[in-house]
Design a protein around this motif. Structure first.
Motif, PDB file in Angstrom:
ATOM      1  N   ALA A  68       0.842  -1.202   0.000  1.00  0.00           N
ATOM      2  CA  ALA A  68       0.000   0.000   0.000  1.00  0.00           C
ATOM      3  C   ALA A  68       0.877   1.253   0.000  1.00  0.00           C
ATOM      4  CB  ALA A  68      -0.910   0.008   1.229  1.00  0.00           C
ATOM      5  N   ASP A  69       0.377   2.303  -0.621  1.00  0.00           N
ATOM      6  CA  ASP A  69       1.071   3.595  -0.621  1.00  0.00           C
ATOM      7  C   ASP A  69       0.564   4.393   0.571  1.00  0.00           C
ATOM      8  OD1 ASP A  69       2.217   6.047  -0.997  1.00  0.00           O
ATOM      9  OD2 ASP A  69       1.531   6.304  -3.064  1.00  0.00           O
ATOM     10  N   LEU A  70       1.369   4.436   1.624  1.00  0.00           N
ATOM     11  CA  LEU A  70       1.044   5.181   2.839  1.00  0.00           C
ATOM     12  C   LEU A  70       2.021   6.340   3.031  1.00  0.00           C
ATOM     13  CD1 LEU A  70       0.410   1.980   4.928  1.00  0.00           C
ATOM     14  CD2 LEU A  70      -1.262   3.808   4.733  1.00  0.00           C
ATOM     15  N   SER A  71       2.680   6.725   1.954  1.00  0.00           N
ATOM     16  CA  SER A  71       3.664   7.803   2.071  1.00  0.00           C
ATOM     17  C   SER A  71       2.977   9.088   2.508  1.00  0.00           C
ATOM     18  CB  SER A  71       4.406   7.999   0.743  1.00  0.00           C
ATOM     19  OG  SER A  71       3.513   8.269  -0.302  1.00  0.00           O
ATOM     20  N   GLY A  72       3.558   9.735   3.494  1.00  0.00           N
ATOM     21  CA  GLY A  72       3.021  10.985   4.008  1.00  0.00           C
ATOM     22  C   GLY A  72       1.754  10.839   4.827  1.00  0.00           C
ATOM     23  N   ALA A  73       1.314   9.611   5.077  1.00  0.00           N
ATOM     24  CA  ALA A  73       0.076   9.394   5.846  1.00  0.00           C
ATOM     25  C   ALA A  73       0.305   9.693   7.325  1.00  0.00           C
ATOM     26  CB  ALA A  73      -0.404   7.959   5.673  1.00  0.00           C
ATOM     27  N   ASP A  74      -0.756  10.118   7.989  1.00  0.00           N
ATOM     28  CA  ASP A  74      -0.709  10.347   9.431  1.00  0.00           C
ATOM     29  C   ASP A  74      -1.278   9.108  10.112  1.00  0.00           C
ATOM     30  OD1 ASP A  74      -0.802  11.114  12.055  1.00  0.00           O
ATOM     31  OD2 ASP A  74      -2.015  12.907  11.728  1.00  0.00           O
ATOM     32  N   LEU A  75      -0.381   8.290  10.677  1.00  0.00           N
ATOM     33  CA  LEU A  75      -0.754   7.066  11.374  1.00  0.00           C
ATOM     34  C   LEU A  75      -0.497   7.209  12.867  1.00  0.00           C
ATOM     35  CD1 LEU A  75       0.810   4.834   8.647  1.00  0.00           C
ATOM     36  CD2 LEU A  75      -1.562   4.594   9.365  1.00  0.00           C
ATOM     37  N   SER A  76      -0.435   8.440  13.336  1.00  0.00           N
ATOM     38  CA  SER A  76      -0.151   8.662  14.752  1.00  0.00           C
ATOM     39  C   SER A  76      -1.234   8.022  15.612  1.00  0.00           C
ATOM     40  CB  SER A  76      -0.028  10.158  15.056  1.00  0.00           C
ATOM     41  OG  SER A  76      -1.220  10.837  14.715  1.00  0.00           O
ATOM     42  N   SER A  77      -0.794   7.314  16.631  1.00  0.00           N
ATOM     43  CA  SER A  77      -1.678   6.630  17.583  1.00  0.00           C
ATOM     44  C   SER A  77      -2.586   5.586  16.944  1.00  0.00           C
ATOM     45  CB  SER A  77      -2.523   7.630  18.370  1.00  0.00           C
ATOM     46  OG  SER A  77      -1.673   8.528  19.064  1.00  0.00           O
ATOM     47  N   ALA A  78      -2.290   5.171  15.711  1.00  0.00           N
ATOM     48  CA  ALA A  78      -3.082   4.120  15.056  1.00  0.00           C
ATOM     49  C   ALA A  78      -2.679   2.763  15.623  1.00  0.00           C
ATOM     50  CB  ALA A  78      -2.848   4.152  13.548  1.00  0.00           C
ATOM     51  N   ASP A  79      -3.627   1.835  15.630  1.00  0.00           N
ATOM     52  CA  ASP A  79      -3.343   0.468  16.055  1.00  0.00           C
ATOM     53  C   ASP A  79      -3.013  -0.347  14.819  1.00  0.00           C
ATOM     54  OD1 ASP A  79      -3.150  -2.056  17.088  1.00  0.00           O
ATOM     55  OD2 ASP A  79      -5.118  -2.065  18.052  1.00  0.00           O
ATOM     56  N   LEU A  80      -1.728  -0.600  14.616  1.00  0.00           N
ATOM     57  CA  LEU A  80      -1.252  -1.393  13.487  1.00  0.00           C
ATOM     58  C   LEU A  80      -0.761  -2.761  13.953  1.00  0.00           C
ATOM     59  CD1 LEU A  80       0.599   1.541  11.763  1.00  0.00           C
ATOM     60  CD2 LEU A  80      -1.158   0.173  10.643  1.00  0.00           C
ATOM     61  N   SER A  81      -1.167  -3.172  15.139  1.00  0.00           N
ATOM     62  CA  SER A  81      -0.702  -4.456  15.659  1.00  0.00           C
ATOM     63  C   SER A  81      -1.159  -5.582  14.734  1.00  0.00           C
ATOM     64  CB  SER A  81      -1.208  -4.682  17.088  1.00  0.00           C
ATOM     65  OG  SER A  81      -2.616  -4.620  17.139  1.00  0.00           O
ATOM     66  N   SER A  82      -0.221  -6.483  14.454  1.00  0.00           N
ATOM     67  CA  SER A  82      -0.446  -7.643  13.584  1.00  0.00           C
ATOM     68  C   SER A  82      -0.820  -7.270  12.152  1.00  0.00           C
ATOM     69  CB  SER A  82      -1.517  -8.576  14.164  1.00  0.00           C
ATOM     70  OG  SER A  82      -1.128  -9.014  15.443  1.00  0.00           O
ATOM     71  N   ALA A  83      -0.627  -6.007  11.767  1.00  0.00           N
ATOM     72  CA  ALA A  83      -0.909  -5.597  10.387  1.00  0.00           C
ATOM     73  C   ALA A  83       0.193  -6.101   9.468  1.00  0.00           C
ATOM     74  CB  ALA A  83      -1.007  -4.077  10.292  1.00  0.00           C
ATOM     75  N   ASP A  84      -0.183  -6.408   8.236  1.00  0.00           N
ATOM     76  CA  ASP A  84       0.777  -6.853   7.229  1.00  0.00           C
ATOM     77  C   ASP A  84       1.175  -5.632   6.409  1.00  0.00           C
ATOM     78  OD1 ASP A  84       2.263  -8.009   5.238  1.00  0.00           O
ATOM     79  OD2 ASP A  84       0.845  -9.646   4.859  1.00  0.00           O
ATOM     80  N   LEU A  85       2.384  -5.125   6.682  1.00  0.00           N
ATOM     81  CA  LEU A  85       2.888  -3.934   6.002  1.00  0.00           C
ATOM     82  C   LEU A  85       4.061  -4.272   5.086  1.00  0.00           C
ATOM     83  CD1 LEU A  85       2.635  -1.718   9.159  1.00  0.00           C
ATOM     84  CD2 LEU A  85       1.517  -1.153   7.001  1.00  0.00           C
ATOM     85  N   ARG A  86       4.137  -5.529   4.657  1.00  0.00           N
ATOM     86  CA  ARG A  86       5.238  -5.926   3.784  1.00  0.00           C
ATOM     87  C   ARG A  86       5.236  -5.086   2.514  1.00  0.00           C
ATOM     88  NH1 ARG A  86       4.218 -12.121   3.128  1.00  0.00           N
ATOM     89  NH2 ARG A  86       2.098 -11.381   3.527  1.00  0.00           N
ATOM     90  N   SER A  87       6.387  -4.548   2.187  1.00  0.00           N
ATOM     91  CA  SER A  87       6.607  -3.741   0.982  1.00  0.00           C
ATOM     92  C   SER A  87       5.740  -2.484   0.917  1.00  0.00           C
ATOM     93  CB  SER A  87       6.392  -4.576  -0.287  1.00  0.00           C
ATOM     94  OG  SER A  87       7.287  -5.674  -0.299  1.00  0.00           O
ATOM     95  N   ALA A  88       5.168  -2.074   2.038  1.00  0.00           N
ATOM     96  CA  ALA A  88       4.375  -0.836   2.057  1.00  0.00           C
ATOM     97  C   ALA A  88       5.301   0.372   1.954  1.00  0.00           C
ATOM     98  CB  ALA A  88       3.543  -0.757   3.339  1.00  0.00           C
ATOM     99  N   ASP A  89       4.800   1.427   1.331  1.00  0.00           N
ATOM    100  CA  ASP A  89       5.549   2.669   1.210  1.00  0.00           C
ATOM    101  C   ASP A  89       5.133   3.577   2.367  1.00  0.00           C
ATOM    102  OD1 ASP A  89       6.835   5.002   0.564  1.00  0.00           O
ATOM    103  OD2 ASP A  89       6.082   5.101  -1.495  1.00  0.00           O
ATOM    104  N   LEU A  90       5.989   3.685   3.367  1.00  0.00           N
ATOM    105  CA  LEU A  90       5.717   4.505   4.551  1.00  0.00           C
ATOM    106  C   LEU A  90       6.645   5.714   4.620  1.00  0.00           C
ATOM    107  CD1 LEU A  90       5.259   1.486   6.935  1.00  0.00           C
ATOM    108  CD2 LEU A  90       3.515   3.213   6.530  1.00  0.00           C
ATOM    109  N   SER A  92       8.072   9.138   4.949  1.00  0.00           N
ATOM    110  CA  SER A  92       7.596  10.377   5.569  1.00  0.00           C
ATOM    111  C   SER A  92       6.251  10.225   6.291  1.00  0.00           C
ATOM    112  CB  SER A  92       7.501  11.504   4.540  1.00  0.00           C
ATOM    113  OG  SER A  92       8.775  11.720   3.956  1.00  0.00           O
ATOM    114  N   ALA A  93       5.858   9.008   6.594  1.00  0.00           N
ATOM    115  CA  ALA A  93       4.615   8.796   7.341  1.00  0.00           C
ATOM    116  C   ALA A  93       4.835   9.145   8.811  1.00  0.00           C
ATOM    117  CB  ALA A  93       4.160   7.346   7.213  1.00  0.00           C
ATOM    118  N   ASN A  94       3.779   9.609   9.469  1.00  0.00           N
ATOM    119  CA  ASN A  94       3.843   9.911  10.893  1.00  0.00           C
ATOM    120  C   ASN A  94       3.357   8.681  11.659  1.00  0.00           C
ATOM    121  OD1 ASN A  94       3.763  10.865  13.476  1.00  0.00           O
ATOM    122  ND2 ASN A  94       2.239  12.451  13.100  1.00  0.00           N
ATOM    123  N   LEU A  95       4.285   7.989  12.314  1.00  0.00           N
ATOM    124  CA  LEU A  95       3.967   6.774  13.060  1.00  0.00           C
ATOM    125  C   LEU A  95       4.149   6.978  14.559  1.00  0.00           C
ATOM    126  CD1 LEU A  95       5.728   4.397  10.556  1.00  0.00           C
ATOM    127  CD2 LEU A  95       3.321   4.227  11.179  1.00  0.00           C
TER     128      LEU A  95
END
Length: 194
Positions: A68-90, A92-95
Motif C-alpha cells: 500500500a502507498d502510505l507515504s506521508g500518511a498520518d498514522l499517529s496513535s493508530a493500532d497497526l498491531s499484527s498488520a501486514d505492512l510488507r513492501s508498504a511505502d511509509l 515520511s509517514a507519521n507513526l
C-alpha cells in the motif's frame, strides 16, 4: 472531508473485487482522505492508495496493507498491531505513538518516517531470507512466525537461534546461525548506544 463508515465499506468491497480481478472492482483511492479513528481492522487494503491520508487513531489491527502507498500518511496513535505492512511505502509517514506490535514491516520503506521508537532491520537473513526487525525501546525482536508473530526479547531470540541453528538444535546450519548471531550482535550494540 470525513468518509462515512458506509462509504468506506463500499470502497473496501470494490477494492476486494479489484484485487480478485472481478468485474466492477476498483483500486481503493483514499489519497488525502480523512479516516481518523476509522475501524479498518482486518481490512484488505493491499496495494491501496492511502498517500497523505489521515489515519490517526484508526484501528488497523490485522489489516492487510501489503504494497500500500502510505507515504506521508498520518498514522499517529493508530493500532497497526499484527498488520501486514510488507513492501508498504511509509516514506515520511507519521507513526508516532502507533502500535506496531507484531506488525510485519518486511521490505517496507520507512525512509523519513516519524517514529517515536527506534527500529533496526536486517534483511535477507536466515533460512527464509526474510527481514528481522528489532525495536530497541521495547527490546523486541520480530522474525517471521517466531513466538506466534509476537517476537520476544533479544536474549530470548538468541536462545531460540542457538537451539534451532546451533550445535544443540535438530537442524544445525552454520550459515544461518552465523547470520542471526551477527544480527544479534548488531542489535545489542545499537541497544547499548541508545
Amino acid at each position: 472531508m470525513k468518509i462515512s463508515a458506509k462509504k468506506l465499506q463500499e470502497i473496501i468491497k470494490s477494492h476486494g473485487r479489484w484485487l480478485r480481478n472481478e468485474e466492477g472492482g476498483e483500486r481503493a483511492n483514499l489519497r488525502s482522505a480523512d479516516l481518523s479513528g476509522a475501524d479498518l481492522s482486518s481490512a484488505d487494503l493491499s496495494s491501496a492508495n492511502l498517500r497523505s491520508a489521515d489515519l490517526s487513531g484508526a484501528n488497523l489491527r490485522g489489516a492487510d496493507l501489503r504494497s500500500a502507498d502510505l507515504s506521508g500518511a498520518d498514522l499517529s496513535s493508530a493500532d497497526l498491531s499484527s498488520a501486514d505492512l510488507r513492501s508498504a511505502d511509509l516514506r515520511s509517514a507519521n507513526l508516532r505513538g502507533a502500535n506496531l506490535r507484531s506488525a510485519d514491516l518486511s521490505s517496507a520503506n520507512l525512509r523519513g518516517a516519524n517514529l517515536d521508537k527506534t527500529y533496526y532491520q536486517v534483511v535477507r537473513i536466515g533460512s527464509r531470507r526474510g527481514t528481522t526487525t528489532y525495536c530497541v525501546d521495547d527490546d523486541n525482536v520480530l522474525c517471521g512466525c517466531w513466538n506466534n508473530y509476537k517476537g520476544g526479547t533479544l536474549e530470548e531470540f538468541k536462545t531460540r537461534v542457538e537451539s534451532v541453528y546451533g550445535r544443540e538444535g535438530n537442524n544445525p546450519n552454520e550459515q544461518y546461525y552465523d547470520e542471526y548471531m551477527a544480527a544479534i550482535t548488531f542489535f545489542a550494540a545499537m541497544k547499548e548506544m541508545k
